[in-house]
Write a protein that holds these residues in place. Structure first.
Motif, short mmCIF file in Angstrom:
data_model
loop_
_atom_site.label_atom_id
_atom_site.label_comp_id
_atom_site.label_asym_id
_atom_site.label_seq_id
_atom_site.Cartn_x
_atom_site.Cartn_y
_atom_site.Cartn_z
N LEU A 42 0.83 -1.20 0.00
CA LEU A 42 0.00 0.00 0.00
C LEU A 42 0.86 1.25 0.00
O LEU A 42 1.96 1.27 0.56
CB LEU A 42 -0.90 0.02 1.25
N THR A 43 0.32 2.31 -0.61
CA THR A 43 0.97 3.62 -0.58
C THR A 43 0.15 4.53 0.31
O THR A 43 -1.06 4.68 0.12
CB THR A 43 1.06 4.22 -1.99
N CYS A 44 0.82 5.13 1.29
CA CYS A 44 0.11 6.03 2.22
C CYS A 44 -0.17 7.37 1.56
O CYS A 44 0.72 7.97 0.96
CB CYS A 44 0.98 6.24 3.47
N VAL A 58 -5.59 5.34 8.12
CA VAL A 58 -4.66 5.85 7.12
C VAL A 58 -5.29 5.65 5.75
O VAL A 58 -5.67 4.52 5.39
CB VAL A 58 -3.31 5.10 7.18
N LEU A 59 -5.44 6.73 5.01
CA LEU A 59 -5.96 6.63 3.65
C LEU A 59 -4.83 6.18 2.74
O LEU A 59 -3.73 6.75 2.75
CB LEU A 59 -6.51 7.98 3.20
N ALA A 68 -8.30 2.83 -0.63
CA ALA A 68 -8.76 2.04 0.50
C ALA A 68 -8.42 2.80 1.77
O ALA A 68 -7.85 3.90 1.73
CB ALA A 68 -8.12 0.65 0.50
N ALA A 69 -8.78 2.22 2.89
CA ALA A 69 -8.48 2.82 4.19
C ALA A 69 -7.90 1.74 5.09
O ALA A 69 -8.49 0.66 5.24
CB ALA A 69 -9.73 3.42 4.82
N LEU A 109 -9.98 -1.59 4.64
CA LEU A 109 -11.39 -1.37 4.37
C LEU A 109 -11.59 -0.60 3.08
O LEU A 109 -10.69 0.11 2.61
CB LEU A 109 -12.02 -0.56 5.52
N GLU A 110 -12.79 -0.74 2.52
CA GLU A 110 -13.11 0.09 1.36
C GLU A 110 -13.07 1.57 1.78
O GLU A 110 -13.33 1.91 2.93
CB GLU A 110 -14.48 -0.26 0.80
N ARG A 111 -12.74 2.42 0.84
CA ARG A 111 -12.65 3.86 1.14
C ARG A 111 -14.05 4.47 1.11
O ARG A 111 -14.77 4.34 0.12
CB ARG A 111 -11.76 4.57 0.11
#
Length: 298
Positions: A42-44, A58-59, A68-69, A109-111
């Motif tokens: 993932l990329t923050c 964190v998005l 995502a979240a 989680l889904e965004r």
């Protein structure tokens, strides 16, 4: 990954789990976050601020570019139970899990539209949408589920309530009496959100509103609905018509969701007094007094 945790998160975790547990988790949070990001590639993008009172969100973007979240949760908060509830709902009325990684420290989680909750709507519309959302969550739990019951959770909460100051003893006694009567005749064992209120329902894309942040347990719908009754408590306290307006809200919510009025009244009393005495014990006197004044109307 380094960031300063929001102060309201620091205070809330210390109150809920003790300062030592909170400090240990917060101290390891940057490394936990980095490991969770790397494990999932993932990329923050950014950390949600001010964020919640029990977790850090964190998005992020996934390797394929989708949003995502990433929710980081202390183990003491039982993220395994949250994962189990979200998996059981599978997006029906609630945020959907975006992966199946059995990570005890994080949930992907889904965004959703994190800045937009039902609290952004006028009260009448917010209550209508809240009722429609929570109704979807009340389903039969899976066989062998890991959730505690309403009776078990409220039994744990009853002990500290008995240690409240003498000045609130009549309210505490009334709340405990209501609980004893309610658990003696619980009519159903459904999966409940456990912490349902307007702020726990966020805007989504695949459906307008989705619940987040469950503290799941099993029991009757009236328990789950009781926290919603006192939503926007500041506004209720500020008006001279607060007491009758609260009773009307109980009746309206009970009727719209086919919940027994007296049972909703009893759980609303118990949950308000429990929250109020807990706030007082933690030194949040203004919050505690407001909650106990609300409880006195019931």
């Amino acid at each position: 990954m380094a960031f300063e945790p929001p102060q309201r998160l620091v205070k809330a975790l210390g109150e809920a789990y003790g300062e030592t547990v909170a400090a240990d988790w917060l101290g390891g949070l940057p490394s936990l976050a980095q490991e969770a990001l790397e494990r999932r590639e993932l990329t923050c993008e950014r950390v949600m601020a001010p964020g919640g009172r029990s977790s850090v969100v964190v998005l992020v973007r996934r390797a394929d570019g989708t949003q995502a979240a990433l929710k980081l949760v202390p183990e003491a908060a039982r993220p395994d139970r949250e994962r189990a509830a979200l998996a059981h709902w599978n997006g029906w009325g609630a945020v959907r899990l975006a992966d199946e990684v059995a990570d005890p420290a994080a949930l992907l989680l889904e965004r959703l539209h994190c800045e937009v909750s039902l609290r952004s709507l006028p009260e009448a519309k917010a209550l209508l949408e809240a009722a429609g959302t929570v109704r979807k969550l009340w389903v039969e739990p899976a066989e062998g589920h890991p959730f505690e019951t309403v009776e078990e959770r409220t039994a744990r909460q009853a002990g500290p309530m008995r240690e409240a100051p003498d000045e609130v003893a009549p309210l505490v006694e009334a709340a405990l009496a209501a609980r004893a009567e309610l658990v003696a005749s619980s009519p159903e064992l459904l999966l409940l959100h456990g912490n349902f209120r307007q702020g726990k329902v966020l805007g989504g894309d695949r459906t307008p509103w989705l619940a987040v942040g469950p503290d799941p347990l099993v029991g009757e719908r009236a328990y789950d609905l009781a926290r919603l009754v006192r939503d926007r408590i500041d506004d209720q306290i500020a008006t001279a018509a607060g007491a009758p307006a609260t009773r009307r809200r109980i009746n309206r919510l009970a009727d719209s969701l086919d919940v027994d009025r007296e049972r909703l009244h009893g759980w609303t009393l118990f949950r308000a007094v429990e929250s109020g005495t807990r706030a007082m014990a933690a030194g949040r006197r203004q919050d505690g007094e407001m909650l106990l004044e609300f409880a006195s109307w019931l």
